[in-house]
Design a protein around this motif. Structure first.
Motif, PDB file in Angstrom:
ATOM      1  N   GLU A  24       0.829  -1.206   0.000  1.00 14.17           N
ATOM      2  CA  GLU A  24       0.000   0.000   0.000  1.00 14.17           C
ATOM      3  C   GLU A  24       0.866   1.260   0.000  1.00 14.17           C
ATOM      4  N   GLU A  64       0.338  -1.441 -11.000  1.00 17.69           N
ATOM      5  CA  GLU A  64      -0.659  -2.478 -11.275  1.00 17.69           C
ATOM      6  C   GLU A  64      -0.221  -3.820 -10.695  1.00 17.69           C
ATOM      7  N   ARG A  81      -0.854  -3.686  -7.072  1.00 14.73           N
ATOM      8  CA  ARG A  81      -2.288  -3.782  -6.781  1.00 14.73           C
ATOM      9  C   ARG A  81      -2.778  -5.225  -6.905  1.00 14.73           C
ATOM     10  N   ARG A  82      -2.271  -5.952  -7.901  1.00 14.62           N
ATOM     11  CA  ARG A  82      -2.658  -7.362  -8.028  1.00 14.62           C
ATOM     12  C   ARG A  82      -2.174  -8.163  -6.827  1.00 14.62           C
ATOM     13  N   SER A 138      -4.334  -7.283  -3.901  1.00 20.06           N
ATOM     14  CA  SER A 138      -5.650  -7.919  -3.987  1.00 20.06           C
ATOM     15  C   SER A 138      -5.579  -9.377  -3.576  1.00 20.06           C
ATOM     16  N   GLN A 139      -4.508 -10.057  -3.990  1.00 18.45           N
ATOM     17  CA  GLN A 139      -4.348 -11.455  -3.596  1.00 18.45           C
ATOM     18  C   GLN A 139      -4.178 -11.578  -2.089  1.00 18.45           C
ATOM     19  N   VAL A 191      -5.300  -9.483   0.128  1.00 26.09           N
ATOM     20  CA  VAL A 191      -6.588  -9.169   0.742  1.00 26.09           C
ATOM     21  C   VAL A 191      -7.493 -10.403   0.732  1.00 26.09           C
ATOM     22  N   GLU A 192      -7.504 -11.153  -0.385  1.00 24.92           N
ATOM     23  CA  GLU A 192      -8.311 -12.368  -0.443  1.00 24.92           C
ATOM     24  C   GLU A 192      -7.836 -13.387   0.578  1.00 24.92           C
ATOM     25  N   ARG A 235      -8.985 -12.212   3.920  1.00 19.27           N
ATOM     26  CA  ARG A 235     -10.426 -12.390   4.078  1.00 19.27           C
ATOM     27  C   ARG A 235     -10.767 -13.819   4.484  1.00 19.27           C
ATOM     28  N   GLU A 263     -11.832  -3.354   4.098  1.00 19.02           N
ATOM     29  CA  GLU A 263     -12.066  -4.400   3.121  1.00 19.02           C
ATOM     30  C   GLU A 263     -12.038  -5.787   3.749  1.00 19.02           C
ATOM     31  N   TYR A 264     -11.306  -5.950   4.833  1.00 20.24           N
ATOM     32  CA  TYR A 264     -11.127  -7.311   5.328  1.00 20.24           C
ATOM     33  C   TYR A 264     -11.120  -7.405   6.842  1.00 20.24           C
TER      34      TYR A 264
END
Length: 455
Positions: free
Chosen positions: A69, A200, A203-204, A207-208, A210-211, A214, A350-351
């Motif tokens: 981030e 980018e 960010r990918r 995102s991974q 974050v998943e 989660r 988000e999580y």
């Protein structure tokens, strides 16, 4: 009735055929109990290790996500700067292109005009020489006018030639600037593309992560809740330390005030005693002073010279110096550093459902980096806190800086420190991105945003 008897007989027959072990109570001896206990202990230890490994993995992923981030934020700032630079350079290229086109047209016109004039002069010279042109005049005045015409024509040709050379030089200079600007524009666009590609990719990856987080929301919330409790405990401990310092300062001021009052009272009593003695001497005959025995006579001794104490700067001086350093303080770590967590309240919306209040900033440094004090001051407190290891509190007059997360210490409480001096080595946790310093700036108990003080 007959059906009931048949069912009962069948049940008794089946019971007789079952093995005896099924009806007998299993025998448990001490060896069986010990084996079961050891198995339970192994299962508990394996469960504990799995929980610790999962917690450590969550913490590593959180650190990695915070760094991603921070990198994304830095890339976004870089992208904005590069975009403005690309736009500015592109505008400059357009202006230079128009200028080159205008200069090219002007040079072409001058070149044609100069060429035409040279051809005309050449034709005149072929028809008659300048001398013949002058001597063929019908009068002296006409000869003078022709001489002047020839001189003006020569000057005009020279001026046109000089102007043409200057315009060509300007054209070459503008063309060179245009080429340089186009090269810079291409380089800026390449850097912008790389920054966007890196952003980018980050960010990918984020995102991974974050998943992944989660999918472990329960453990994540426990980890973040523990961090929140540790931050609260640190804040409470720092407030207690500041309150204790304030109490000591007030006690010292009160003691000094009482000592000053006692000194003034003693001086006043001595003055009154002297006044009373003087009054008695004036009212009666003078009395001879008693003789002192020789044995009681005290020889005069030279006064002992006190060693001058080391000059220390006052709190007011340190306060003024620190206030004047706003926006110019150095980063409190060695080498490359990245701010991965900013001042203020943040929520992983988000999580996670846990909100964290960061009273400072978290700085990632290289492993083995030292924490360095940002301004002159005094080490007023060293405490050990869960989650922060060693915490050093440095006072700069009315201001304080906090350095949390130190593994080893290079200072002790009461040490006077100078800007840039090492306070200790920053602890490095397992995994990547684990070297973190928690840094705070305070005006007594008021928390300030450290980014506004660092350059």
């Amino acid at each position: 009735m007959r059906r009931f008897l048949s069912i009962l007989l069948l049940s008794l027959t089946l019971a007789a055929t079952l093995p005896e072990q099924l009806w007998a109570e299993p025998r448990r001896n001490s060896a069986t109990v010990r084996r079961e206990r050891r198995r339970a202990e192994r299962e508990q230890e394996a469960t504990r290790r799995r929980i610790e490994e999962n917690t450590a993995r969550i913490e590593r992923e959180l650190r990695h996500l915070e760094r991603l981030e921070a990198d994304i934020e830095a890339n976004e700032r870089r992208e904005r700067i590069l975009s403005r630079r690309v736009d500015s350079t592109a505008a400059r290229v357009r202006v230079l292109g128009d200028s080159v086109a205008t200069l090219t047209a002007r040079v072409e016109r001058l070149d044609r005009s100069y060429s035409n004039s040279l051809r005309a002069i050449r034709r005149q010279r072929q028809a008659a020489s300048p001398a013949a042109f002058v001597f063929s005049s019908e009068s002296f005045g006409q000869a003078v006018r022709r001489i002047r015409y020839l001189a003006d024509l020569a000057d005009w040709n020279a001026t046109q030639g000089q102007r043409l050379r200057q315009e060509r030089a300007r054209l070459e200079e503008s063309a060179a600037r245009l080429d340089s600007s186009r090269t810079r524009l291409a380089a800026s666009r390449n850097r912008l593309r790389r920054a966007r590609a890196s952003m980018e990719a980050d960010r990918r990856s984020a995102s991974q992560l974050v998943e992944n987080l989660r999918s472990n929301a329960g453990e994540l919330n426990r980890v973040l809740e523990r961090q929140r409790q540790q931050a609260i405990a640190l804040d409470d401990e720092l407030n207690r330390a500041i309150e204790a310092e304030e109490a000591e300062r007030r006690a010292a001021e009160e003691a000094a005030r009482r000592a000053e009052a006692e000194r003034r009272a003693a001086e006043e009593a001595a003055r009154r005693a002297d006044s009373a003695a003087a009054a008695r001497r004036q009212s009666g005959p003078p009395q001879p002073a008693p003789e002192q025995p020789a044995a009681q006579a005290q020889p005069s001794r030279p006064q002992r010279q006190e060693r001058p104490a080391r000059q220390t700067r006052s709190a007011a001086e340190l306060t003024r110096e620190f206030e004047s350093s706003r926006g110019r303080l150095p980063m409190p770590v060695d080498g490359d550093a990245t701010i991965v967590s900013n001042f203020g309240r943040r929520a992983h919306t988000e999580y996670s459902r846990v909100e964290l209040q960061n009273n400072g900033i978290d700085i990632e440094a290289r492993p083995g980096a030292k924490a360095r004090v940002v301004a002159d001051g005094t080490v007023s407190m060293i405490i050990v806190m869960d989650g922060f290891r060693n915490v050093v509190l440095v006072r700069h007059g009315e201001y304080l800086t906090v350095y949390a997360g130190l593994d080893t210490l290079d200072v002790r409480k009461g040490d006077n420190v100078s800007a840039g001096q090492s306070l200790g080595t920053i602890h490095t946790a397992d995994g990547d991105h684990g070297t973190r310093l928690h840094f705070e700036v305070r005006h007594e108990k008021e928390k300030l945003d450290p980014r506004q003080w660092l350059r």
